[in-house]
Scaffold this active site. Structure first.
Site, mmCIF file in Angstrom:
data_model
loop_
_atom_site.group_PDB
_atom_site.id
_atom_site.type_symbol
_atom_site.label_atom_id
_atom_site.label_comp_id
_atom_site.label_asym_id
_atom_site.label_seq_id
_atom_site.Cartn_x
_atom_site.Cartn_y
_atom_site.Cartn_z
ATOM 1 N N LYS A 9 51.668 33.290 45.988
ATOM 2 C CA LYS A 9 51.878 32.430 47.148
ATOM 3 C C LYS A 9 50.826 32.693 48.232
ATOM 4 C CE LYS A 9 56.898 32.140 46.250
ATOM 5 N NZ LYS A 9 58.246 32.552 46.724
ATOM 6 N N TYR A 49 60.025 22.865 44.072
ATOM 7 C CA TYR A 49 61.216 23.471 44.670
ATOM 8 C C TYR A 49 62.355 22.460 44.857
ATOM 9 C CZ TYR A 49 58.984 28.007 45.498
ATOM 10 O OH TYR A 49 58.399 29.239 45.336
ATOM 11 N N PHE A 57 66.631 26.707 53.908
ATOM 12 C CA PHE A 57 65.263 27.243 53.958
ATOM 13 C C PHE A 57 64.233 26.324 53.311
ATOM 14 C CE2 PHE A 57 67.380 29.092 50.197
ATOM 15 C CZ PHE A 57 66.508 28.749 49.179
ATOM 16 N N ARG A 85 59.813 38.334 35.564
ATOM 17 C CA ARG A 85 60.819 38.369 36.645
ATOM 18 C C ARG A 85 61.181 39.818 36.987
ATOM 19 N NH1 ARG A 85 62.801 33.880 39.663
ATOM 20 N NH2 ARG A 85 64.870 34.797 39.626
ATOM 21 N N ASN A 112 57.699 36.476 50.262
ATOM 22 C CA ASN A 112 57.915 37.371 49.126
ATOM 23 C C ASN A 112 56.843 37.261 48.046
ATOM 24 O OD1 ASN A 112 58.669 34.977 47.990
ATOM 25 N ND2 ASN A 112 60.745 35.611 47.434
ATOM 26 N N HIS A 115 56.012 33.661 42.893
ATOM 27 C CA HIS A 115 57.023 32.899 42.151
ATOM 28 C C HIS A 115 56.888 33.210 40.665
ATOM 29 C CE1 HIS A 115 59.380 29.549 40.555
ATOM 30 N NE2 HIS A 115 58.403 29.395 39.671
ATOM 31 N N GLU A 126 57.908 23.819 34.471
ATOM 32 C CA GLU A 126 57.006 24.202 35.568
ATOM 33 C C GLU A 126 55.556 24.269 35.092
ATOM 34 O OE1 GLU A 126 60.299 26.866 38.055
ATOM 35 O OE2 GLU A 126 58.512 27.845 37.251
HETATM 36 P P1 IDP Z 1 63.089 33.359 43.307
HETATM 37 O O1 IDP Z 1 61.702 33.069 43.851
HETATM 38 O O2 IDP Z 1 63.336 34.830 43.236
HETATM 39 O O3 IDP Z 1 63.381 32.654 42.018
HETATM 40 P P2 IDP Z 1 64.847 31.399 44.583
HETATM 41 O O4 IDP Z 1 66.283 31.649 44.905
HETATM 42 O O5 IDP Z 1 64.543 30.485 43.449
HETATM 43 O O6 IDP Z 1 64.138 32.831 44.390
HETATM 44 O O7 IDP Z 1 64.171 30.855 45.910
HETATM 45 C C1 IDP Z 1 62.881 30.298 45.856
HETATM 46 C C2 IDP Z 1 62.065 30.817 47.006
HETATM 47 O O8 IDP Z 1 62.646 30.318 48.223
HETATM 48 C C3 IDP Z 1 62.064 32.338 47.200
HETATM 49 O O9 IDP Z 1 61.134 33.009 46.379
HETATM 50 C C4 IDP Z 1 61.690 32.454 48.649
HETATM 51 O O10 IDP Z 1 60.298 32.234 48.854
HETATM 52 C C5 IDP Z 1 62.446 31.260 49.254
HETATM 53 N N1 IDP Z 1 63.754 31.643 49.775
HETATM 54 C C6 IDP Z 1 64.882 31.832 49.070
HETATM 55 N N2 IDP Z 1 65.914 32.160 49.871
HETATM 56 C C7 IDP Z 1 65.410 32.171 51.123
HETATM 57 C C8 IDP Z 1 65.964 32.450 52.406
HETATM 58 O O11 IDP Z 1 67.144 32.757 52.569
HETATM 59 N N3 IDP Z 1 65.102 32.355 53.469
HETATM 60 C C9 IDP Z 1 63.799 32.031 53.331
HETATM 61 N N4 IDP Z 1 63.240 31.758 52.147
HETATM 62 C C10 IDP Z 1 64.024 31.843 51.052
HETATM 63 MG MG MG Z 2 63.584 30.639 41.625
#
Ligand code: IDP
Ligand code: MG
Length: 149
Positions: A9, A49, A57, A85, A112, A115, A126
């Site tokens: 990212k 997404y 979010f 993962r 974070n 992805h 994807e």
């Molecule tokens: P993942 O990336 O671990 O699969 P997902 O639940 O699919 O997590 O969420 C996609 C992305 O959305 C996350 O990697 C993160 O960047 C963002 N995200 C998820 N939950 C939150 C939140 O509570 N606040 C801000 N960003 C979030």
């Molecule tokens: Mg995800």
């Protein structure tokens, strides 16, 4: 063999962490079979997404992903989706296990770094969203007999 989609990212690119992160996957044994850097179009971020469209979010997430270039890759290997993962760690870096990418390099859920596809089915979809078939460079590495019995 399985393939998974990885996105480094904008924070990973801006913080100069793309090499460190790719190295972790390479060291583990996963093989890069497609790799590119791009500025993501809003429409692509929204489609990628789409499952999170109703979440609070979502708009911030789309803005984050299009805020600066990303590096996108396809990794190939046995159980590639699951092991990638696992190396990535929990969504919230504050809850990710030490030794994972998110725990070792990040602090907040909204920054974070990375992805990774969450199931083989989603990985197929994807990869088709982010790459054309001609973007892939399948190859055999000399290390494969030393990674797989
Ligand atoms: P993942 O990336 O671990 O699969 P997902 O639940 O699919 O997590 O969420 C996609 C992305 O959305 C996350 O990697 C993160 O960047 C963002 N995200 C998820 N939950 C939150 C939140 O509570 N606040 C801000 N960003 C979030
Ligand atoms: Mg995800």
């Amino acid at each position: 063999m399985e393939r998974t989609l990885i996105i480094l990212k904008p924070d990973a690119v801006q913080r100069g962490l793309t090499g460190d992160i790719i190295q972790r996957f390479e060291r583990r044994g996963l093989k890069v079979v497609a790799l590119k850097m791009l500025q993501v179009e809003r429409s692509l971020a929204e489609e990628h997404y789409a499952i999170h469209r109703e979440r609070p979010f979502y708009s911030g997430l789309v803005e984050y992903i299009i805020s600066s270039p990303v590096v996108v890759m396809a990794l190939e290997g046995k159980n590639a989706v699951k092991v990638a993962r696992q190396s990535i760690g929990a969504t919230n870096p504050a809850e990710a296990a030490p030794g994972t990418i998110r725990a070792d390099f990040a602090l907040e859920i909204g920054r974070n770094l990375i992805h990774g596809s969450d199931s083989p089915e989603n990985a197929v979809n994807e990869l088709a969203l982010w790459f054309n078939e001609s973007d892939f460079a399948p190859h055999t590495r000399v290390s494969e007999p030393w990674l797989y019995e």
